[in-house]
Design an enzyme around this catalytic site. Structure first.
Site, mmCIF file in Angstrom:
data_model
loop_
_atom_site.group_PDB
_atom_site.id
_atom_site.type_symbol
_atom_site.label_atom_id
_atom_site.label_comp_id
_atom_site.label_asym_id
_atom_site.label_seq_id
_atom_site.Cartn_x
_atom_site.Cartn_y
_atom_site.Cartn_z
ATOM 1 C CG ASP A 56 -16.772 -60.303 -20.181
ATOM 2 O OD1 ASP A 56 -16.014 -59.537 -19.165
ATOM 3 O OD2 ASP A 56 -17.032 -61.463 -20.098
ATOM 4 C CB THR B 128 -13.540 -64.768 -18.766
ATOM 5 O OG1 THR B 128 -13.562 -63.671 -19.584
ATOM 6 C CG2 THR B 128 -14.415 -65.081 -17.489
ATOM 7 C CB THR B 129 -9.791 -62.851 -22.229
ATOM 8 O OG1 THR B 129 -10.947 -62.131 -22.291
ATOM 9 C CG2 THR B 129 -9.028 -62.798 -23.503
ATOM 10 C CG ASP C 64 -15.522 -58.213 -15.760
ATOM 11 O OD1 ASP C 64 -16.336 -59.119 -15.299
ATOM 12 O OD2 ASP C 64 -14.689 -58.176 -16.786
HETATM 13 N N1 LIG Z 1 -2.750 -50.485 -17.992
HETATM 14 C C1 LIG Z 1 -2.591 -51.607 -18.297
HETATM 15 N N2 LIG Z 1 -1.261 -52.195 -18.611
HETATM 16 C C2 LIG Z 1 -0.819 -53.270 -19.130
HETATM 17 N N3 LIG Z 1 -1.756 -54.298 -18.970
HETATM 18 C C3 LIG Z 1 -2.803 -54.240 -18.454
HETATM 19 C C4 LIG Z 1 -3.403 -52.817 -18.056
HETATM 20 N N4 LIG Z 1 -4.650 -53.024 -17.521
HETATM 21 C C5 LIG Z 1 -5.019 -54.154 -17.578
HETATM 22 N N5 LIG Z 1 -3.769 -54.994 -18.035
HETATM 23 C C6 LIG Z 1 -3.842 -56.220 -18.465
HETATM 24 O O1 LIG Z 1 -4.706 -57.021 -19.031
HETATM 25 C C7 LIG Z 1 -5.100 -58.282 -18.847
HETATM 26 C C8 LIG Z 1 -6.625 -58.222 -18.481
HETATM 27 O O2 LIG Z 1 -7.427 -58.317 -19.865
HETATM 28 P P1 LIG Z 1 -8.745 -58.399 -20.286
HETATM 29 O O3 LIG Z 1 -9.672 -57.840 -18.880
HETATM 30 O O4 LIG Z 1 -9.103 -58.041 -21.684
HETATM 31 O O5 LIG Z 1 -9.020 -59.838 -19.990
HETATM 32 P P2 LIG Z 1 -9.251 -60.930 -18.945
HETATM 33 O O6 LIG Z 1 -9.501 -60.153 -17.564
HETATM 34 O O7 LIG Z 1 -8.441 -61.924 -18.702
HETATM 35 O O8 LIG Z 1 -10.549 -61.528 -19.305
HETATM 36 P P3 LIG Z 1 -12.197 -60.555 -19.240
HETATM 37 O O9 LIG Z 1 -12.105 -59.299 -18.588
HETATM 38 O O10 LIG Z 1 -12.672 -60.539 -20.517
HETATM 39 O O11 LIG Z 1 -13.066 -61.568 -18.152
HETATM 40 C C9 LIG Z 1 -4.542 -58.671 -17.568
HETATM 41 O O12 LIG Z 1 -3.382 -59.429 -17.824
HETATM 42 C C10 LIG Z 1 -3.997 -57.210 -16.956
HETATM 43 O O13 LIG Z 1 -2.930 -57.378 -16.240
HETATM 44 MG MG LIG Z 2 -10.651 -58.500 -17.072
#
Ligand SMILES: Nc1ncnc2c1ncn2[C@@H]1O[C@H](COP(=O)(O)OP(=O)(O)OP(=O)(O)O)[C@@H](O)[C@H]1O
Ligand SMILES: [Mg+2]
Length: 593
Positions: A110, A143-144, A439
């Protein structure tokens, strides 16, 4: 220089005068170098009046960094934070293990949690930590994304700075681009009905995809939806789902799949006396913010006793007082007591005798939740306790959870009270599952409040970049370059998702761009599990619109703010240790506020 090399015969021996001039020049270069290297003010902050009198402007020890140096340093620091988080983005992203100064370990993916744990020193890097926090507070996910995006916006801005484009032009180009991007996100967004459970579940599962909760994802997503639906309230024509009303409790033991949803509250306390009932139906709950103990006098008093009967009378009197307190509780009709303060052993005994279930030293936040859920009033003076002050719950029970006992307050007067108990074998797993659950709760509430989603897997980012490139040509001028670079920066999301999945990022990007040229390609993103470009909407990889919108807005704002800085003036804290903090030349050390 070349001239000297090519035509050495033209170089005459330097005269004495030119030698002196060169020495003076070299001396000044040396001083300049010293200040740029040290960044210390000292003389740099000493300006001189017309009469040559030195004036000290800033406190000694203040460091100053200005112009291009300041700009580049800030950009560099912010970029580094972006780079740190890059490898964690998406379902194939890696985790980070963080060890704090006390040796406590956190393993997480996260973004906000990572930045929370690392101690960042540089002011520009701190801004990146702040935008992750804001994103977390506002929408709970992404957040990432926001930090990676801000880092990339700065990287692309640096390219423009290298081409001598003024920061204010870049900033105004970026602002225009952000407005256009928000417009595009709203244009491509998909409307969701609040009772469309399948879509809500997809949103929850997508948010948890990167959070190592594996097979339990389905179960956790269902719990998140049930919990948010339980607390949603209608205000005017708006749905409000404040997830602060959902209690999330962590308990090590069992497995993730045994995590459960409780329609009510769970108080992490046990009944104070083994003789108390374990279950109370149709509970009438007294909420006390006063101790069921004999108050100690503030003055020290001495009691002189002449014979044992007086001693007995004294102790009896104490017991009578405690019995009187319990009598007042009984008279109000209460059969459950939650007390914020202590309960005397004797009072515990009397309560048990009356068949009242009681818990002591309940947290204030839990007391407030209990008041809200049961409709009861927190009482500070027992004499004020009336039947009307009691909270109501259909079922109160003490249950064992792992090693500990907890009190479950179910079927509350306010049906909008709900708790989630997260179970897992390892403490660190419980922590990460809690973050995943938070989340999931956030994204479900985002969609219930805003009812719009976008396709994930980089689909919406490619669409934004495409629209921006079209828009850039209509703007023209130098701002056009800034808008084009903004478009390239946004593509960092699909690019990183592909990189983290071990795919050829450039090939994926090219394929995605060409897919989006066709109208039916609008939702095409990268499926990180099979490396194919697929329709993300059909695959159920969907995210709340607000998460993307907030990420673009915050990343732009922070990048713009960092770009506009051309002077960093920082006062240095006096170093600890003997003699530290003393101004050179002696004197008293300056006090720190
Ligand atoms: N099955 C999937 N295939 C492709 N991309 C995906 C899939 N599931 C999620 N994603 C992508 O992953 C990204 C989110 O990744 P992640 O949750 O690690 O980061 P975040 O939401 O930006 O930050 P955080 O969750 O740490 O607050 C999004 O761009 C989402 O569209
Ligand atoms: Mg996320």
């Amino acid at each position: 220089m070349n001239q000297f090399i090519e035509e050495p015969e033209n170089v005459s021996e330097p005269s004495e005068v030119s030698f002196i001039l060169m020495s003076i020049f070299a001396y000044f270069r040396l001083i300049e170098f010293y200040f740029s290297l040290e960044g210390r003010v000292c003389m740099a902050y000493l300006t001189t009046t017309a009469s040559g009198q030195p004036v000290l402007v800033l406190k000694e020890g203040t460091s100053r960094n200005r112009g291009k140096d300041a700009q580049r340093n800030n950009i560099m620091a912010a970029k580094v934070i972006g780079e740190v988080l890059k490898s964690t983005l998406g379902p194939r992203g890696m985790d980070k293990m963080l060890v704090d100064s006390l040796g406590d370990i956190t393993i997480t993916n996260d973004g906000a949690a990572i930045l929370n744990e690392i101690e960042v020193e540089h002011p520009a890097a701190k801004m990146m930590v702040e935008i992750a926090k804001t994103q977390d507070d506002m929408v709970g996910d992404g957040t990432t994304t926001v930090v990676v995006l801000a880092g990339e916006l700065l990287k692309k801005a640096e390219e423009l700075l290298d081409q001598n484009i003024h920061p204010t032009i870049i900033v105004s180009g970026y602002h225009k681009a952000a407005l256009k991007t928000v417009e595009t996100i709203n244009k491509v967004a998909i409307q969701v009905e609040i009772d469309d459970r399948a879509t809500l579940k997809n949103v929850a599962i997508t948010s948890m995809a990167s959070k190592g909760v594996g097979a339990a994802r389905d179960h956790l997503a269902d719990m998140a939806i049930d919990a948010v639906r339980q607390i949603v309230e209608q205000r005017g024509d708006k749905n409000i789902a404040d997830i602060d009303n959902i209690q999330v409790i962590k308990k090590t033991g069992k497995s993730l799949i045994e995590s459960q949803l409780v329609k009510g509250l769970v108080i992490d306390k046990e009944a104070v006396h083994p003789g108390m009932p374990k279950t109370v139906e149709k509970a009438k709950i007294a909420l006390l913010d006063t101790a069921l103990e004999i108050k100690k006098t503030e003055i020290s008093a001495e009691i002189r006793i002449k014979d044992p009967s007086q001693m007995k009378a004294f102790l009896d009197q104490e017991n009578n007082m405690l019995q009187d307190m319990v009598g007042k509780i009984k008279a109000s009709g209460a059969n459950v007591v939650f007390c914020q303060k202590g309960i005397d052993d004797m009072a515990q005994h009397f309560l048990a005798k009356e068949g009242i279930l009681a818990a002591r030293r309940v947290k204030q936040s839990d007391m407030e939740k209990l008041a809200k859920a049961t409709g009861g009033r927190i009482i500070t003076n027992l004499s004020d306790l009336k039947a009307l002050d009691l909270g109501l719950a259909g079922h109160v029970e003490e249950r064992k959870l792992g090693e500990d006992k907890m009190i479950f307050v179910e079927k509350c007067k306010d049906p909008r009270s709900v708790a989630i108990i997260i179970r897992a074998g390892l403490e660190r797993m419980v922590d990460e599952a809690e973050r995943a659950m938070t989340d999931a709760l956030s994204v479900v509430s985002d969609v219930i409040e805003n009812n719009k989603i976008v396709a994930g897997g980089g689909a919406v980012e490619i669409e934004m970049a495409k629209e921006l490139r079209k828009y850039a040509t209509s703007v023209g001028g130098r701002e056009q370059l800034a808008i084009e670079n903004f478009a390239s920066a946004i593509e960092v999301i699909p690019k990183t998702l592909a990189e983290n999945a071990g795919l050829e990022a450039i090939d994926v990007l090219v394929e995605l761009r060409s897919a989006h040229e066709k109208p039916e390609g609008m939702y095409k993103g990268i499926n990180v599990f099979n490396g194919k470009v697929e329709n993300m909407r059909d695959k159920g990889v969907v995210e709340p619109l607000v998460v993307k919108e907030q990420a673009v807005k915050s990343a732009t704002e922070s990048a713009a703010m960092i770009l506009r800085i051309d002077d960093v003036i920082a006062s240095t804290k006096p170093k600890e240790g003997p003699g530290a903090g003393k101004p050179p030349g002696g004197g008293m050390p300056e006090s720190e506020d």
